[in-house]
Design an enzyme around this catalytic site. Structure first.
Site, PDB file in Angstrom:
ATOM      1  N   LEU A  74       0.787  -1.262   0.136  1.00  0.00           N
ATOM      2  CA  LEU A  74      -0.129   0.388   0.026  1.00  0.00           C
ATOM      3  C   LEU A  74       1.433   0.995   0.170  1.00  0.00           C
ATOM      4  CD1 LEU A  74      -3.102  -1.156   3.098  1.00  0.00           C
ATOM      5  CD2 LEU A  74      -2.821  -1.045   0.112  1.00  0.00           C
TER       6      LEU A  74
ATOM      7  N   ASP B 151      -3.820  -7.163  12.269  1.00  0.00           N
ATOM      8  CA  ASP B 151      -2.938  -7.339  11.173  1.00  0.00           C
ATOM      9  C   ASP B 151      -1.412  -7.858  11.859  1.00  0.00           C
ATOM     10  OD1 ASP B 151      -1.963  -7.961   8.492  1.00  0.00           O
ATOM     11  OD2 ASP B 151      -2.153  -5.997   8.570  1.00  0.00           O
TER      12      ASP B 151
END
Length: 703
Positions: A197, A340
């Protein structure tokens, strides 16, 4: 997602030759539309760069949150684009599966295993951020993923090609409204780390001289991910229908996509990081970097620089224990958890702490689900599979209409062997071995939150078993859960504890003993500090036990114990009185009618046995675990002991006063509040005994 590699604390001399030196003259003015996917600007998204080369997905690039109707509306107007991407995904994976099939036909599967693993990694990189994120989600389970694949997938966390620095600097200037050389006195000329990302630079703030990590988002990443999710959602619907699955795969994907879109808003990540730091940054040996919210925008994040190495590389089991403690605190205390925690987001900092990074994907665990999770663990460990079936309904794994008796029988078959080996030997692999068939048969559902919660613990076990195959995260988790259920003031958990400790009205002291014993194994800040102070294990255990029982947190358990002790002493006094009466009557020169048998009922004998076991526990606190276990094993053989023998055994235990001296010796070390509570215990016990004596007298007179 981003790994901050170890770099000298001082940027010089590494950065001295890379001073910004008015780099502004080298940068073009920020542009309203950024063109990527061509040339070498972004090798990572080059394969799917056509998606936004012509600005066709500019509308998707403006998405700030996951909105399925909006995304569907965008792509229904572009069927050829969707078809092209769909074909690209299917043919790319199709070729790979065809090669694997040919390998199996030609008996070359083992020979080509590593080659195919490397090819799969390259395919995921080519297909872009969405597929890399999915692969990262399964890249930390060496007990599930074959080693060759695990090794290749782990490379996805730090070997992703960066996009151009000039593009990154343009984004910084556009988002923050300030020239790069006005923001920083120094900045690395190339990214320190790159992920799916975004990518990270190390810089020194001009305003205060602090070293920071500057995370810049990849241009157009929202467009690529939104299209892939749209296609994957369609494929998930087909997979559910063809496979006749009970789990709503599309709902699970929607939950994951929502988290992923929140992760792409760096302002939300900064807020999450600040909240995470407030809640858990004070835990011992946990490091949460500071966020600079005033220098953060949707696509640029500024945070404190952290130096360290991956937790998976340093083989530090102590920090894994710290991570388990922190994860359980996240899940069960506050319900705000890091969703995460893959190996790239867990570091061993340069000062030996467990550092958490990347707060884009967080989860919320509601109170009712927290209580249900604790109850499920208790029922599993104590082999209460009927209670476990009810917990699965509470947690949303089973529909309320499920046939509980059949589910209980099935769960017994699935978990019995794993539980029989003891809580310290249960692994996630044990629990999932035969569960799949049962889940299909009884229409189990996988709630969207559940996979994130389990993963937060499974990742830690995955990291640990990479260098200790015998590590079990549940072994480290259950002591913390036991402590939680013993100390929590939640009415639901107190009701659960009451139900667990009393079966058909009989106090299950073995279960209380197990809970207390396990809770003392919990790694907490207090126990760690005492270990460092050189305090002996025996003294620390006794002090922990007394501190727990004499504080507000232990009030509920203290009341239960006082109640059971009062029952035992009352039964003992009745038995003793009858024994003395019979002995005295037998020695008198004249006959006095006496009962031919004791008036003690089975309840009194049970109360005597409970009192004896409590005395045994107190007297064996100083003994090695093997001796305590031998005493436990002997309890099962003593159920046929009569009342007279039970009284004799109780009196024998009460004469073991020297064994209680270590307990007395730590009393002066307790806090004054605990000492005051200890002084009030005799009066409390006397009051309970008086109440039982009055009640017994009334029963004998009028019943």
């Amino acid at each position: 997602m981003l790994l901050f590699l170890p770099i000298p604390a001082k940027l010089t001399p590494y950065l001295s030759s890379h001073r910004i030196q008015r780099r502004r003259r080298k940068l073009k003015s920020p542009r309203s539309s950024i063109k990527v996917g061509s040339g070498d600007d972004d090798a990572f998204t080059k394969y799917s760069g056509y998606l936004f080369q012509n600005g066709a997905l500019s509308e998707a690039q403006l998405l700030t949150e996951y909105n399925l109707p909006v995304i569907a509306g965008i792509y229904r107007r572009k069927p050829l684009l969707v078809l092209r991407r769909f074909t690209q995904i299917c043919t790319t994976f199709g070729r790979w599966f065809a090669q694997r099939y040919l390998d199996s036909i030609n008996d070359r599967s083992d020979e080509m295993f590593k080659t195919r693993a490397a090819e799969l990694r390259m395919i995921l990189l080519e297909l872009g951020p969405a597929f890399v994120k999915i692969a990262q989600a399964v890249s930390s389970r060496p007990d599930v993923i074959p080693p060759a694949y695990l090794e290749e997938l782990s490379l996805l966390q730090d070997r992703i090609a960066p996009f151009s620095t000039e593009e990154a600097f343009r984004i910084i200037e556009k988002e923050l409204g300030m020239a790069v050389d006005m923001l920083f006195s120094e900045i690395t000329p190339k990214p320190i780390a790159a992920a799916s990302l975004g990518q990270v630079y190390q810089a020194r703030l001009r305003a205060n001289g602090k070293i920071v990590a500057v995370k810049v988002q990849r241009p157009g990443v929202q467009a690529v991910i939104s299209l892939d999710i749209y296609i994957l959602r369609y494929l998930a619907g087909i997979a559910r229908r063809v496979g006749k699955l009970n789990t709503d795969l599309q709902a699970v994907l929607d939950e994951w996509a929502s988290s992923l879109f929140r992760e792409m808003d760096y302002r939300a990540e900064a807020r999450n990081g600040k909240k995470f730091r407030e809640l858990y940054g004070g835990l011992k040996d946990v490091l949460v970097p500071e966020m600079y919210s005033d220098l953060t925008s949707q696509r640029v994040l500024m945070m404190e620089w952290v130096e360290g190495k991956r937790l998976s590389e340093v083989k530090d089991l102590y920090l894994v224990e710290v991570g388990v403690y922190c994860s359980l605190s996240q899940l069960l205390d506050y319900g705000f958890y890091h969703a995460d925690p893959h190996p790239g987001n867990l570091l061993r900092s340069s000062d030996g702490k467990l550092a958490y990074l990347d707060f884009g994907m967080m989860g919320e665990f509601k109170q009712e689900l927290r209580d249900g999770f604790v109850e499920a663990c208790l029922h599993l460990v104590n082999r209460d599979f009927d209670g476990l079936a009810k917990d699965f309904v509470t947690l949303g794994l089973l529909p309320p209409t499920a046939q509980k008796d059949e589910v209980t029988k099935a769960l017994t078959g699935v978990f019995q062997n794993a539980v029989n080996r003891g809580v310290r030997n249960i692994s996630f692999g044990d629990l999932s071995g035969n569960l799949g068939v049962t889940m299909y048969k009884f229409k189990f559902q996988i709630p969207s939150y559940f996979s994130l919660v389990i993963r937060s613990l499974a990742v830690l076990e995955g990291i640990a078993i990479g260098f200790d195959p015998n590590y079990k995260v549940l072994s480290s988790s259950y002591p913390w859960i036991a402590r939680k259920v013993l100390t929590d003031s939640s009415p639901k958990l107190r009701s659960t504890l009451q139900t667990l400790l009393y079966k058909d009205g009989v106090f299950q002291i073995d279960r209380l003993e197990s809970l207390v014993t396990e809770s003392l194994r919990a790694r907490t800040e207090e126990t760690l500090d005492r270990q460092q102070a050189g305090e002996s294990d025996d003294s620390r255990t006794i002090k922990q036990l007394l501190s727990f029982m004499l504080t507000e947190k232990g009030a509920f358990v203290r009341e239960l114990l006082l109640q059971e002790i009062a029952k035992g002493i009352d039964a003992l006094s009745v038995a003793t009185f009858e024994s003395v009466t019979l002995t005295t009557a037998s020695r008198l020169p004249f006959f006095i009618p006496t009962p031919s048998s004791t008036t003690l009922g089975q309840e009194d004998i049970t109360n005597l046995r409970t009192l004896r076991r409590l005395l045994v526990i107190l007297s064996t606190l100083q003994k090695p675990g093997s001796e305590v276990q031998q005493l436990k094993d002997s309890y099962a053989e003593e159920t046929t002991i009569n009342s007279a023998e039970e009284v004799s055994l109780v009196l024998n235990e009460m004469t073991s006063a020297p064994d209680l001296l270590p307990i007395v010796s730590v009393i002066p070390e307790l806090p004054s509040e605990s000492q005051e509570q200890l002084l009030r215990l005799p009066a409390d016990l006397a009051g309970r005994l008086l109440s039982r004596a009055v009640a017994r007298t009334i029963r004998r007179l009028f019943i």
